[in-house]
Design an enzyme around this catalytic site. Structure first.
Site, PDB file in Angstrom:
ATOM      1  N   LYS A   1       0.864  -1.187   0.000  1.00 15.10           N
ATOM      2  CA  LYS A   1       0.000   0.000   0.000  1.00 15.10           C
ATOM      3  C   LYS A   1       0.895   1.229   0.000  1.00 15.10           C
ATOM      4  O   LYS A   1       2.015   1.173   0.494  1.00 15.10           O
ATOM      5  CB  LYS A   1      -0.871   0.018   1.258  1.00 15.10           C
ATOM      6  CG  LYS A   1      -2.114   0.863   1.129  1.00 15.10           C
ATOM      7  CD  LYS A   1      -3.215   0.095   0.434  1.00 15.10           C
ATOM      8  CE  LYS A   1      -4.413   0.938   0.158  1.00 15.10           C
ATOM      9  NZ  LYS A   1      -5.557   0.138  -0.299  1.00 15.10           N
TER      10      LYS A   1
ATOM     11  N   ASP B   1      -6.827   4.251  -4.665  1.00 13.40           N
ATOM     12  CA  ASP B   1      -7.526   4.126  -3.375  1.00 13.40           C
ATOM     13  C   ASP B   1      -8.166   5.506  -3.136  1.00 13.40           C
ATOM     14  O   ASP B   1      -8.471   6.201  -4.122  1.00 13.40           O
ATOM     15  CB  ASP B   1      -6.545   3.723  -2.257  1.00 13.40           C
ATOM     16  CG  ASP B   1      -7.249   3.259  -0.980  1.00 13.40           C
ATOM     17  OD1 ASP B   1      -7.725   2.120  -0.931  1.00 13.40           O
ATOM     18  OD2 ASP B   1      -7.355   4.055  -0.024  1.00 13.40           O
TER      19      ASP B   1
HETATM   20  P1  NDP Z   1     -12.956   7.667  -2.915  1.00 11.88           P
HETATM   21  O1  NDP Z   1     -11.877   8.676  -2.821  1.00 11.88           O
HETATM   22  O2  NDP Z   1     -13.566   7.404  -4.241  1.00 11.88           O
HETATM   23  O3  NDP Z   1     -14.148   8.034  -1.920  1.00 11.88           O
HETATM   24  C1  NDP Z   1     -13.903   8.139  -0.554  1.00 11.88           C
HETATM   25  C2  NDP Z   1     -15.174   8.578   0.134  1.00 11.88           C
HETATM   26  O4  NDP Z   1     -14.996   8.455   1.540  1.00 11.88           O
HETATM   27  C3  NDP Z   1     -15.531  10.026  -0.131  1.00 11.88           C
HETATM   28  O5  NDP Z   1     -16.924  10.147  -0.095  1.00 11.88           O
HETATM   29  C4  NDP Z   1     -14.892  10.752   1.038  1.00 11.88           C
HETATM   30  O6  NDP Z   1     -15.501  11.989   1.359  1.00 11.88           O
HETATM   31  C5  NDP Z   1     -15.112   9.748   2.152  1.00 11.88           C
HETATM   32  N1  NDP Z   1     -14.063   9.901   3.165  1.00 11.88           N
HETATM   33  C6  NDP Z   1     -12.717   9.816   2.965  1.00 11.88           C
HETATM   34  N2  NDP Z   1     -12.070  10.048   4.114  1.00 11.88           N
HETATM   35  C7  NDP Z   1     -13.020  10.297   5.023  1.00 11.88           C
HETATM   36  C8  NDP Z   1     -12.976  10.576   6.410  1.00 11.88           C
HETATM   37  N3  NDP Z   1     -11.797  10.683   7.073  1.00 11.88           N
HETATM   38  N4  NDP Z   1     -14.177  10.747   7.049  1.00 11.88           N
HETATM   39  C9  NDP Z   1     -15.351  10.646   6.372  1.00 11.88           C
HETATM   40  N5  NDP Z   1     -15.440  10.365   5.075  1.00 11.88           N
HETATM   41  C10 NDP Z   1     -14.300  10.181   4.413  1.00 11.88           C
HETATM   42  O7  NDP Z   1     -12.362   6.334  -2.290  1.00 11.88           O
HETATM   43  P2  NDP Z   1     -12.830   4.826  -2.511  1.00 11.88           P
HETATM   44  O8  NDP Z   1     -14.295   4.760  -2.668  1.00 11.88           O
HETATM   45  O9  NDP Z   1     -11.967   4.228  -3.533  1.00 11.88           O
HETATM   46  O10 NDP Z   1     -12.398   4.169  -1.116  1.00 11.88           O
HETATM   47  C11 NDP Z   1     -13.294   4.082  -0.011  1.00 11.88           C
HETATM   48  C12 NDP Z   1     -12.828   2.976   0.916  1.00 11.88           C
HETATM   49  O11 NDP Z   1     -12.807   1.734   0.202  1.00 11.88           O
HETATM   50  C13 NDP Z   1     -11.420   3.143   1.495  1.00 11.88           C
HETATM   51  O12 NDP Z   1     -11.380   2.545   2.777  1.00 11.88           O
HETATM   52  C14 NDP Z   1     -10.551   2.306   0.540  1.00 11.88           C
HETATM   53  O13 NDP Z   1      -9.351   1.886   1.149  1.00 11.88           O
HETATM   54  C15 NDP Z   1     -11.503   1.144   0.306  1.00 11.88           C
HETATM   55  N6  NDP Z   1     -11.246   0.347  -0.905  1.00 11.88           N
HETATM   56  C16 NDP Z   1     -11.172   0.923  -2.142  1.00 11.88           C
HETATM   57  C17 NDP Z   1     -10.979   0.130  -3.260  1.00 11.88           C
HETATM   58  C18 NDP Z   1     -10.995   0.687  -4.642  1.00 11.88           C
HETATM   59  O14 NDP Z   1     -10.930  -0.112  -5.584  1.00 11.88           O
HETATM   60  N7  NDP Z   1     -11.109   1.991  -4.847  1.00 11.88           N
HETATM   61  C19 NDP Z   1     -10.753  -1.318  -3.131  1.00 11.88           C
HETATM   62  C20 NDP Z   1     -10.939  -1.827  -1.810  1.00 11.88           C
HETATM   63  C21 NDP Z   1     -11.150  -1.009  -0.740  1.00 11.88           C
HETATM   64  P3  NDP Z   1     -14.857  13.381   0.856  1.00 11.88           P
HETATM   65  O15 NDP Z   1     -15.128  13.421  -0.613  1.00 11.88           O
HETATM   66  O16 NDP Z   1     -15.565  14.422   1.640  1.00 11.88           O
HETATM   67  O17 NDP Z   1     -13.391  13.298   1.160  1.00 11.88           O
HETATM   68  O1  2IT Z   2      -7.818  -1.632  -0.856  1.00  8.11           O
HETATM   69  C1  2IT Z   2      -7.759  -2.115  -2.008  1.00  8.11           C
HETATM   70  O2  2IT Z   2      -7.932  -3.326  -2.219  1.00  8.11           O
HETATM   71  C2  2IT Z   2      -7.514  -1.212  -3.136  1.00  8.11           C
HETATM   72  N1  2IT Z   2      -7.413  -0.008  -2.929  1.00  8.11           N
HETATM   73  C3  2IT Z   2      -7.355  -1.765  -4.518  1.00  8.11           C
HETATM   74  C4  2IT Z   2      -5.971  -2.269  -4.728  1.00  8.11           C
HETATM   75  C5  2IT Z   2      -5.634  -2.703  -6.137  1.00  8.11           C
HETATM   76  O3  2IT Z   2      -4.446  -3.003  -6.328  1.00  8.11           O
HETATM   77  O4  2IT Z   2      -6.489  -2.759  -7.019  1.00  8.11           O
END
Ligand code: NDP
Ligand code: 2IT
Length: 448
Positions: free
Chosen positions: A129, A169
């Site tokens: 990561k 992420d």
């Molecule tokens: P995005 O950047 O697309 O969206 C993140 C969302 O979470 C936004 O709505 C943001 O709000 C909110 N957010 C971020 N930080 C905070 C905080 N400290 N408090 C409250 N709200 C918060 O990210 P993803 O959707 O990609 O990721 C979301 C989660 O999913 C994370 O935990 C990530 O690690 C996990 N994840 C993502 C994957 C992926 O493929 N993208 C894969 C697996 C897991 P704002 O816009 O106001 O910042």
């Molecule tokens: O938390 C996660 O699994 C991710 N942000 C996606 C990682 C990836 O390599 O696609």
């Protein structure tokens, strides 16, 4: 040689002494280790190889300065990282996060979790990561592009198709991956599958954008089917408004669920009539501007805005926390239960606090941990790697089928490893099944 059995509390307090101040990392280890210690204690060869101690120490951490200029030509400095946690089963793989809360502890927890998650996908990927404490909120596209380029000026030394393949992420989507990939090509003169989540015209995979959120709902459906139940007609509370949240909401809605909330770092919207595809498309468009508030949703549609609040007080059958770590605490779980919630599936990584997990267990809620539920994203990243290596592209239908198969297998694997006399403990199942694969590989590789 004899080796003493490992005591969980001693192990965790030794870890805390060796890694002071790394609360998020300690939390992620404390969630997993109690399920692994019995396995290690039953296997003297694992103890002899100090398997748990080695599994909780990253292979390496790179930390570096990222300097960049804003649109007024003012210079800024951020700190970038790549935590290469464990490569026992394949090259390091995991996302990059740009957020002011990024620090070594957060990235170590994410890299540690990723190691187990990637093992559960069945694909040959180790855990890693990275990211930076850069805040894109309010920054122009040109500023974010320059940041991505500067970040890659250092990161390129540490990654490669056989070494480490980052992805997106929080705050790193296809746009940022495109800028980093472009910079990698400029520096190295190589067109290599060194990042996943790329645009479709330059080696990206169909379904990668949707994969994490869709996978969350697919796993939920398998869990419900196990109980002769389905998502149809259920009221669902979703947190977050980004990639994972919007695609989880989309598939939940397509399968007949009524999604009534989304949230961001400023509050949440409650849309009692339920989200529609048009509303989700609007959210994606609106939130594509870094720092945009979800509050505008309530001005546009018939919904209420709750500033500074989380959505856990809203009545529902199912909750999908899809924003960030520790967003759901024990009070939130109690409020959910009081209002009828019977299932919690983690879309985000470690969204529930330790106390929240205890409350979930005590109430016997149906629960799936992020390392199983959100593994669809990295799984399709793994398929992107294969496509890049073969210089081919698979069709959207094939990849949609592959994602479904992988989420079904993850469900079945976790169910088998987590079956107890009182039902299925998916959290334990994910920890045990992920560990077995990594532990076998670490054991086979020997110890110096
Ligand atoms: P995005 O950047 O697309 O969206 C993140 C969302 O979470 C936004 O709505 C943001 O709000 C909110 N957010 C971020 N930080 C905070 C905080 N400290 N408090 C409250 N709200 C918060 O990210 P993803 O959707 O990609 O990721 C979301 C989660 O999913 C994370 O935990 C990530 O690690 C996990 N994840 C993502 C994957 C992926 O493929 N993208 C894969 C697996 C897991 P704002 O816009 O106001 O910042
Ligand atoms: O938390 C996660 O699994 C991710 N942000 C996606 C990682 C990836 O390599 O696609």
């Amino acid at each position: 040689m004899t080796h003493r059995t490992i005591d969980c509390d001693d192990f965790l307090s030794d870890l805390a002494k060796r890694t002071p101040g790394e609360d998020a990392f300690h939390q992620s280890v404390a969630e997993i280790i109690p399920d692994l210690i019995p396995i290690v204690n039953e296997n003297p060869e694992y103890r002899e190889f100090a398997l748990l101690e080695r599994l909780t120490e990253p292979d390496r951490i790179v930390s570096f300065r990222v300097d960049w200029r804003d649109d007024d030509n003012v210079a800024h400095v951020n700190r970038g990282y790549r935590v290469q946690f464990n490569s026992a089963i394949g090259p390091y793989k995991g996302g990059l996060r740009f957020h002011p809360t990024v620090n070594q502890s957060v990235l170590k927890f994410l890299g540690f979790e990723q190691t187990f998650k990637n093992a559960l996908t069945g694909l040959p990927m180790g855990g890693g990561k990275g990211g930076a404490d850069f805040d894109p909120a309010g920054r122009s596209a040109a500023e974010i592009m320059r940041f991505c380029q500067s970040f890659m000026q250092e990161l390129h030394r540490h990654i490669g198709p056989d070494i480490d393949i980052p992805a997106g992420d929080i705050n790193v989507g296809a746009r940022e991956i495109g800028w980093m990939f472009g910079e990698y090509r400029r520096i190295t003169n190589q067109f290599a599958g060194v990042l996943t989540g790329k645009g479709l015209s330059f080696g990206g995979s169909e379904m990668r954008t949707e994969a994490t959120g869709y996978g969350v709902v697919q796993l939920l459906c398998h869990m419900l089917a196990e109980r002769d139940d389905s998502i149809d007609g259920k009221t669902i509370v979703v947190s977050g408004a980004g990639n994972v949240a919007t695609f989880a909401a989309e598939l939940a809605m397509c399968k007949g669920g009524r999604v009534v909330t989304l949230s961001d770092s400023r509050g949440f919207i409650h849309d009692a009539a339920g989200l529609t595809q048009d509303k989700i498309d609007w959210v994606r468009q609106h939130k594509s501007k870094p720092g945009a508030s979800l509050e505008a949703y309530a001005d546009t549609f018939d919904a209420t805005w709750h500033a500074g609040k989380t959505p856990w007080d809203v009545a529902c059958d199912i909750a999908l926390p899809c924003a960030t770590q520790n967003e759901l605490d024990a009070d939130g779980v109690k409020a959910l239960i009081a209002n009828g919630c019977a299932a919690i599936v983690e879309g985000a990584n470690m969204p529930t606090t330790r106390a929240a997990q205890a409350a979930i267990r005590e109430a016997g809620l149906l629960f799936a941990p992020g390392k199983a539920a959100n593994a669809g994203g990295v799984a399709v990243s793994g398929l992107e790697i294969s496509q890049n290596r073969q210089r081919r592209t698979q069709s959207r239908d094939d990849l949609a089928d592959a994602l479904q198969d992988i989420m079904q297998t993850i469900h079945d694997t976790c169910a088998e490893a987590g079956r107890t006399t009182s039902g299925i403990d998916y959290a334990k199942g994910a920890n045990v099944a992920g560990f077995r694969k990594v532990a076998d590989a670490m054991y086979a590789a020997g110890v110096a």
